[in-house]
Design a protein around this motif. Structure first.
Motif, PDB file in Angstrom:
ATOM      1  N   SER A 261     -54.271  20.867  40.547  1.00  0.00           N
ATOM      2  CA  SER A 261     -54.790  19.885  39.447  1.00  0.00           C
ATOM      3  C   SER A 261     -53.641  20.082  38.401  1.00  0.00           C
ATOM      4  O   SER A 261     -54.206  19.874  37.228  1.00  0.00           O
ATOM      5  N   THR A 262     -52.538  19.953  38.736  1.00  0.00           N
ATOM      6  CA  THR A 262     -51.657  19.870  37.801  1.00  0.00           C
ATOM      7  C   THR A 262     -50.286  18.882  38.125  1.00  0.00           C
ATOM      8  O   THR A 262     -50.104  18.483  39.223  1.00  0.00           O
ATOM      9  N   LYS A 263     -49.511  18.142  37.294  1.00  0.00           N
ATOM     10  CA  LYS A 263     -48.420  17.559  37.302  1.00  0.00           C
ATOM     11  C   LYS A 263     -47.169  18.311  37.403  1.00  0.00           C
ATOM     12  O   LYS A 263     -46.126  17.735  37.493  1.00  0.00           O
ATOM     13  N   TRP A 264     -47.273  19.622  37.265  1.00  0.00           N
ATOM     14  CA  TRP A 264     -46.064  20.276  37.176  1.00  0.00           C
ATOM     15  C   TRP A 264     -46.269  21.648  38.096  1.00  0.00           C
ATOM     16  O   TRP A 264     -47.082  22.631  37.783  1.00  0.00           O
ATOM     17  N   MET A 265     -45.594  21.569  39.313  1.00  0.00           N
ATOM     18  CA  MET A 265     -45.686  22.679  40.259  1.00  0.00           C
ATOM     19  C   MET A 265     -44.832  23.818  39.808  1.00  0.00           C
ATOM     20  O   MET A 265     -43.602  23.634  39.369  1.00  0.00           O
ATOM     21  N   PRO A 266     -45.410  24.900  39.809  1.00  0.00           N
ATOM     22  CA  PRO A 266     -44.472  26.161  39.521  1.00  0.00           C
ATOM     23  C   PRO A 266     -43.214  26.325  40.273  1.00  0.00           C
ATOM     24  O   PRO A 266     -43.446  26.233  41.544  1.00  0.00           O
ATOM     25  N   ALA A 267     -42.209  26.674  39.874  1.00  0.00           N
ATOM     26  CA  ALA A 267     -40.959  26.725  40.373  1.00  0.00           C
ATOM     27  C   ALA A 267     -40.879  27.587  41.801  1.00  0.00           C
ATOM     28  O   ALA A 267     -40.175  27.024  42.686  1.00  0.00           O
ATOM     29  N   HIS A 268     -41.674  28.751  41.528  1.00  0.00           N
ATOM     30  CA  HIS A 268     -41.434  29.646  42.791  1.00  0.00           C
ATOM     31  C   HIS A 268     -42.141  29.247  44.044  1.00  0.00           C
ATOM     32  O   HIS A 268     -41.831  29.558  45.162  1.00  0.00           O
ATOM     33  N   VAL A 269     -43.141  28.012  43.972  1.00  0.00           N
ATOM     34  CA  VAL A 269     -43.570  27.562  44.929  1.00  0.00           C
ATOM     35  C   VAL A 269     -42.868  26.353  45.569  1.00  0.00           C
ATOM     36  O   VAL A 269     -43.428  25.898  46.661  1.00  0.00           O
ATOM     37  N   VAL A 270     -42.232  25.623  44.956  1.00  0.00           N
ATOM     38  CA  VAL A 270     -41.356  24.648  45.278  1.00  0.00           C
ATOM     39  C   VAL A 270     -39.892  24.504  45.302  1.00  0.00           C
ATOM     40  O   VAL A 270     -39.127  23.955  44.658  1.00  0.00           O
ATOM     41  N   LEU A 271     -39.433  25.636  46.221  1.00  0.00           N
ATOM     42  CA  LEU A 271     -38.053  25.858  46.103  1.00  0.00           C
ATOM     43  C   LEU A 271     -37.407  24.942  47.145  1.00  0.00           C
ATOM     44  O   LEU A 271     -37.909  24.778  48.425  1.00  0.00           O
ATOM     45  N   PRO A 272     -36.215  24.574  46.980  1.00  0.00           N
ATOM     46  CA  PRO A 272     -35.330  23.741  48.142  1.00  0.00           C
ATOM     47  C   PRO A 272     -35.106  24.696  49.364  1.00  0.00           C
ATOM     48  O   PRO A 272     -34.954  25.759  49.049  1.00  0.00           O
ATOM     49  N   PRO A 273     -35.476  24.209  50.527  1.00  0.00           N
ATOM     50  CA  PRO A 273     -35.245  24.931  51.736  1.00  0.00           C
ATOM     51  C   PRO A 273     -33.729  25.172  51.960  1.00  0.00           C
ATOM     52  O   PRO A 273     -33.060  24.215  51.588  1.00  0.00           O
ATOM     53  N   ALA A 274     -33.173  26.333  52.408  1.00  0.00           N
ATOM     54  CA  ALA A 274     -31.819  26.517  52.854  1.00  0.00           C
ATOM     55  C   ALA A 274     -31.451  26.341  54.219  1.00  0.00           C
ATOM     56  O   ALA A 274     -30.558  26.446  54.495  1.00  0.00           O
ATOM     57  N   GLY A 275     -32.527  26.047  54.910  1.00  0.00           N
ATOM     58  CA  GLY A 275     -32.214  26.184  56.442  1.00  0.00           C
ATOM     59  C   GLY A 275     -32.088  24.626  57.101  1.00  0.00           C
ATOM     60  O   GLY A 275     -32.057  24.577  58.490  1.00  0.00           O
ATOM     61  N   GLY A 276     -32.014  23.504  56.245  1.00  0.00           N
ATOM     62  CA  GLY A 276     -32.059  22.345  56.837  1.00  0.00           C
ATOM     63  C   GLY A 276     -33.378  22.142  57.957  1.00  0.00           C
ATOM     64  O   GLY A 276     -34.420  22.371  57.438  1.00  0.00           O
ATOM     65  N   MET A 277     -32.865  21.328  58.921  1.00  0.00           N
ATOM     66  CA  MET A 277     -34.132  21.143  59.873  1.00  0.00           C
ATOM     67  C   MET A 277     -34.504  22.260  60.721  1.00  0.00           C
ATOM     68  O   MET A 277     -35.545  22.346  61.352  1.00  0.00           O
ATOM     69  N   ARG A 278     -33.926  23.633  60.485  1.00  0.00           N
ATOM     70  CA  ARG A 278     -34.225  24.654  61.272  1.00  0.00           C
ATOM     71  C   ARG A 278     -34.855  25.529  60.297  1.00  0.00           C
ATOM     72  O   ARG A 278     -35.072  26.925  60.532  1.00  0.00           O
ATOM     73  N   THR A 279     -35.472  25.329  59.062  1.00  0.00           N
ATOM     74  CA  THR A 279     -35.888  26.216  58.121  1.00  0.00           C
ATOM     75  C   THR A 279     -37.047  26.969  58.668  1.00  0.00           C
ATOM     76  O   THR A 279     -37.957  26.301  59.174  1.00  0.00           O
ATOM     77  N   VAL A 280     -37.286  28.259  58.438  1.00  0.00           N
ATOM     78  CA  VAL A 280     -38.384  28.913  58.728  1.00  0.00           C
ATOM     79  C   VAL A 280     -39.032  29.485  57.321  1.00  0.00           C
ATOM     80  O   VAL A 280     -38.526  29.829  56.595  1.00  0.00           O
ATOM     81  N   LEU A 281     -40.355  29.851  57.841  1.00  0.00           N
ATOM     82  CA  LEU A 281     -41.114  30.174  56.679  1.00  0.00           C
ATOM     83  C   LEU A 281     -40.860  31.370  55.948  1.00  0.00           C
ATOM     84  O   LEU A 281     -40.777  31.710  54.942  1.00  0.00           O
ATOM     85  N   ASP A 282     -40.269  32.541  56.850  1.00  0.00           N
ATOM     86  CA  ASP A 282     -40.189  33.790  56.420  1.00  0.00           C
ATOM     87  C   ASP A 282     -38.772  33.572  55.471  1.00  0.00           C
ATOM     88  O   ASP A 282     -39.093  34.569  54.515  1.00  0.00           O
ATOM     89  N   ASP A 283     -37.793  32.800  55.796  1.00  0.00           N
ATOM     90  CA  ASP A 283     -36.713  32.766  54.863  1.00  0.00           C
ATOM     91  C   ASP A 283     -37.345  32.022  53.582  1.00  0.00           C
ATOM     92  O   ASP A 283     -36.869  32.630  52.231  1.00  0.00           O
ATOM     93  N   GLU A 284     -38.103  31.210  53.289  1.00  0.00           N
ATOM     94  CA  GLU A 284     -38.669  30.611  52.224  1.00  0.00           C
ATOM     95  C   GLU A 284     -39.676  31.584  51.333  1.00  0.00           C
ATOM     96  O   GLU A 284     -39.193  31.736  50.067  1.00  0.00           O
ATOM     97  N   LEU A 285     -40.222  32.438  52.007  1.00  0.00           N
ATOM     98  CA  LEU A 285     -41.205  33.373  51.545  1.00  0.00           C
ATOM     99  C   LEU A 285     -40.419  34.253  50.925  1.00  0.00           C
ATOM    100  O   LEU A 285     -40.682  34.996  49.645  1.00  0.00           O
ATOM    101  N   ALA A 286     -39.169  34.753  51.383  1.00  0.00           N
ATOM    102  CA  ALA A 286     -38.415  35.762  50.808  1.00  0.00           C
ATOM    103  C   ALA A 286     -37.873  35.411  49.474  1.00  0.00           C
ATOM    104  O   ALA A 286     -37.742  36.187  48.624  1.00  0.00           O
ATOM    105  N   HIS A 287     -37.641  34.039  49.317  1.00  0.00           N
ATOM    106  CA  HIS A 287     -37.047  33.508  48.008  1.00  0.00           C
ATOM    107  C   HIS A 287     -38.102  33.374  47.078  1.00  0.00           C
ATOM    108  O   HIS A 287     -38.020  33.832  45.971  1.00  0.00           O
ATOM    109  N   VAL A 288     -39.421  33.000  47.362  1.00  0.00           N
ATOM    110  CA  VAL A 288     -40.627  33.168  46.677  1.00  0.00           C
ATOM    111  C   VAL A 288     -40.983  34.273  46.215  1.00  0.00           C
ATOM    112  O   VAL A 288     -41.064  34.379  44.762  1.00  0.00           O
ATOM    113  N   ALA A 289     -40.786  35.471  46.772  1.00  0.00           N
ATOM    114  CA  ALA A 289     -41.153  36.691  46.406  1.00  0.00           C
ATOM    115  C   ALA A 289     -40.312  37.146  45.333  1.00  0.00           C
ATOM    116  O   ALA A 289     -40.545  38.362  44.657  1.00  0.00           O
TER     117      ALA A 289
END
Length: 329
Positions: A70-98
């Motif tokens: 319900s917002t037009k402003w997504m919190p930055a820690h849940v919308v991080l650019p992925p670092a793995g290109g087409m091979r991005t995996v969730l574990d790597d993304e969540l490590a940055h989120v945390a």
């Protein structure tokens, strides 16, 4: 209007990527809503009860999901650019989120509340500590229970969208590749992408270029991922995102005419695809798909176009006519 501006070097380095984190975020927003688009209704019905029960057991998760939807402003820690290109995996993304500190998480959530069209009592559910880590746990549990079982099929759909847009990029350049990516995004001038109609300072993309990330869980909507100093990614709905649940079967008349396997492939090629993408989507072997494509190509029903190392197949005019003529109502 808000623009993402790019130098010629940044433009040349821009690329497509996948993000399980973005797919999970979109899935949470769909599951939190009381209704889903008709093509998502079966998946929504299967998973929504368990998803809501998990939220009811965790006030932090429930409050966060309600805010995200319900917002037009997504919190930055849940919308991080992925670092793995087409091979991005969730574990790597969540490590940055945390890793985001609590003070920054709170500041981002307060900004999201300020841009929400609903009222949110932030202090009622934003309690305790380690909010970024708790957010990562929420995304991980949602992924495991509701997204991962469907990820192979969704990934095939997303790769098909990338293949399609990469073909447009190779033939016509970025303006055509971005065409109809979302309702608001468009190429502006020679060096900028419009991603919002709302007034906001322009962003300047770094020399590594920006990423474009398709998602399958929603059929409309987009958001911007941003990480300092100048890393950006634009999330957009994949073409054919309705296909997150079982696809409609090809017409029986067409199957009787050319065979079930070839009819299924001709039906799937309403969107261009490679042999491996067709095999993944239909659950067939590469050899079987290749054999069917040879027959369809010899009959002038499909044709292939080489894009880099891939051959992308699409229906000919004759194939379109045959597929459309023999679809059962």
């Amino acid at each position: 209007m808000t623009l993402l501006r790019m130098s010629s070097l940044a433009l040349s380095r821009s690329r497509f990527a996948l993000s399980p984190l973005a797919e999970t975020l979109a899935s949470m927003m769909v599951l939190a809503a009381p209704y889903a688009d008709p093509w998502l209704a079966p998946w929504h019905a299967r998973h929504r009860g368990a998803f809501l029960a998990a939220l009811d057991a965790d006030p932090f998760a429930k409050g966060l999901v309600r805010l995200l939807g319900s917002t037009k402003w997504m919190p930055a820690h849940v919308v991080l650019p992925p670092a793995g290109g087409m091979r991005t995996v969730l574990d790597d993304e969540l490590a940055h989120v945390a890793t985001m500190p609590d003070a920054q998480v709170r500041a981002e959530l307060e900004e999201s509340v300020a841009h929400s069209w609903e009222q949110h009592a932030l202090d009622q559910w934003l309690s305790g500590r380690n909010w970024a880590a708790r957010t990562a746990d929420l995304f991980r549990s949602t992924w495991t229970a509701h997204v991962a079982p469907d990820w192979p099929r969704r990934r095939a759909l997303l790769e098909r969208d990338v293949t399609y847009r990469a073909g447009l990029l190779a033939a016509y350049g970025w303006p055509r590749a971005l065409e109809q990516m979302s309702r608001r995004s468009a190429w502006v001038g020679t060096d900028a992408v419009r991603f919002s109609d709302r007034p906001s300072p322009d962003r300047f993309v770094g020399e590594d270029g920006m990423q474009f990330i398709p998602i399958a869980a929603i059929s409309a909507g987009t958001w911007l991922c941003e990480a300092p100093p100048a890393s950006y990614a634009l999330v957009y709905p994949a073409r054919g995102s309705a296909a997150t649940d079982p696809r409609p079967e090809p017409g029986q008349a067409l199957a009787r005419l050319i065979g079930t396997g070839r009819a299924a492939i001709l039906h799937e090629l309403r969107r261009p695809a490679t042999t491996s993408e067709l095999a993944a989507q239909l659950g067939l072997s590469l050899g079987t798909v290749g054999g069917h494509l040879t027959v369809l190509r010899d009959a002038d029903l499909v044709t292939g176009t080489r894009i880099g190392r891939r051959v992308v197949y699409h229906r000919t005019t004759t194939g379109d006519l045959l597929a459309g003529r023999h679809q059962d109502p």
